[in-house]
Motif scaffolding. Sequence first.
Motif, mmCIF file in Angstrom:
data_model
loop_
_atom_site.group_PDB
_atom_site.id
_atom_site.type_symbol
_atom_site.label_atom_id
_atom_site.label_comp_id
_atom_site.label_asym_id
_atom_site.label_seq_id
_atom_site.Cartn_x
_atom_site.Cartn_y
_atom_site.Cartn_z
ATOM 1 N N CYS A 12 44.309 43.266 45.580
ATOM 2 C CA CYS A 12 44.163 43.369 44.343
ATOM 3 C C CYS A 12 45.356 42.494 43.791
ATOM 4 O O CYS A 12 46.219 42.953 44.313
ATOM 5 C CB CYS A 12 44.427 44.790 43.957
ATOM 6 S SG CYS A 12 44.829 45.669 42.113
ATOM 7 N N ILE A 13 45.545 41.689 42.339
ATOM 8 C CA ILE A 13 46.337 41.363 41.827
ATOM 9 C C ILE A 13 46.999 41.912 40.172
ATOM 10 O O ILE A 13 47.444 41.475 39.877
ATOM 11 C CB ILE A 13 45.922 40.192 41.448
ATOM 12 C CG1 ILE A 13 44.920 39.758 40.924
ATOM 13 C CG2 ILE A 13 45.766 39.053 42.571
ATOM 14 C CD1 ILE A 13 44.486 38.413 40.620
ATOM 15 N N ALA A 14 46.618 43.077 40.767
ATOM 16 C CA ALA A 14 46.572 44.301 39.051
ATOM 17 C C ALA A 14 46.594 43.685 38.288
ATOM 18 O O ALA A 14 47.230 43.807 37.351
ATOM 19 C CB ALA A 14 48.332 44.405 39.666
ATOM 20 N N CYS A 15 45.446 43.431 37.876
ATOM 21 C CA CYS A 15 44.744 42.526 36.342
ATOM 22 C C CYS A 15 44.095 43.455 35.267
ATOM 23 O O CYS A 15 44.925 43.274 34.277
ATOM 24 C CB CYS A 15 43.536 41.437 36.613
ATOM 25 S SG CYS A 15 42.326 41.990 36.761
ATOM 26 N N GLY A 16 44.323 44.568 35.966
ATOM 27 C CA GLY A 16 44.113 45.882 35.561
ATOM 28 C C GLY A 16 42.507 46.170 35.194
ATOM 29 O O GLY A 16 42.272 46.692 33.704
ATOM 30 N N LEU A 17 41.353 44.560 35.485
ATOM 31 C CA LEU A 17 40.336 44.764 34.580
ATOM 32 C C LEU A 17 39.890 46.008 34.999
ATOM 33 O O LEU A 17 39.022 46.710 34.004
ATOM 34 C CB LEU A 17 39.485 43.957 35.192
ATOM 35 C CG LEU A 17 38.181 43.771 34.584
ATOM 36 C CD1 LEU A 17 37.828 42.038 34.345
ATOM 37 C CD2 LEU A 17 36.897 43.872 35.492
ATOM 38 N N CYS A 18 39.955 46.307 36.588
ATOM 39 C CA CYS A 18 38.792 47.707 36.711
ATOM 40 C C CYS A 18 39.187 49.171 36.463
ATOM 41 O O CYS A 18 38.625 50.069 35.381
ATOM 42 C CB CYS A 18 38.864 48.330 38.089
ATOM 43 S SG CYS A 18 40.293 47.993 38.691
ATOM 44 N N SER A 33 45.653 48.522 42.162
ATOM 45 C CA SER A 33 43.990 49.593 41.584
ATOM 46 C C SER A 33 44.257 50.594 43.093
ATOM 47 O O SER A 33 43.838 50.357 44.133
ATOM 48 C CB SER A 33 43.364 48.426 41.403
ATOM 49 O OG SER A 33 42.272 49.735 40.802
ATOM 50 N N CYS A 53 36.170 41.453 39.164
ATOM 51 C CA CYS A 53 37.320 41.308 39.931
ATOM 52 C C CYS A 53 37.893 40.110 40.016
ATOM 53 O O CYS A 53 36.664 39.269 40.755
ATOM 54 C CB CYS A 53 37.457 42.097 40.897
ATOM 55 S SG CYS A 53 38.326 42.086 42.185
ATOM 56 N N VAL A 55 39.363 38.526 42.256
ATOM 57 C CA VAL A 55 39.792 38.327 43.289
ATOM 58 C C VAL A 55 39.180 39.029 44.337
ATOM 59 O O VAL A 55 39.397 39.450 45.553
ATOM 60 C CB VAL A 55 40.890 38.458 43.934
ATOM 61 C CG1 VAL A 55 42.413 37.559 42.839
ATOM 62 C CG2 VAL A 55 41.744 40.179 43.697
ATOM 63 N N ILE A 58 36.687 44.613 45.303
ATOM 64 C CA ILE A 58 36.199 46.153 44.768
ATOM 65 C C ILE A 58 35.317 45.904 45.427
ATOM 66 O O ILE A 58 35.155 44.679 45.848
ATOM 67 C CB ILE A 58 36.500 46.447 43.656
ATOM 68 C CG1 ILE A 58 37.484 46.049 42.881
ATOM 69 C CG2 ILE A 58 35.538 47.901 43.644
ATOM 70 C CD1 ILE A 58 37.561 46.431 41.008
#
Length: 62
Positions: A12-18, A33, A53, A55, A58
Amino acid sequence: MGKAVAVDREACIACGLCVSVAPEVFRLENGASIAYNPDGAPIETIKQCIDGCPVTAIYWKD
Ligand code: SF4
């Protein structure tokens, strides 16, 4: 109960999408996440997170 969604926190690169799509399932914690409530959203909503996601962090675990 069937499959449960989970996050590979290493990937996870913490993009925030999920978190945006399903805040009742995912939240950011310590820079990644976590699926704090795997049953918090319909399967279709969780699939959107899996597909979105960047990357592929999930996944479904048995
Ligand atoms: S969409 Fe993927 S990379 Fe972005 S926060 Fe969620 S698990 Fe992390």
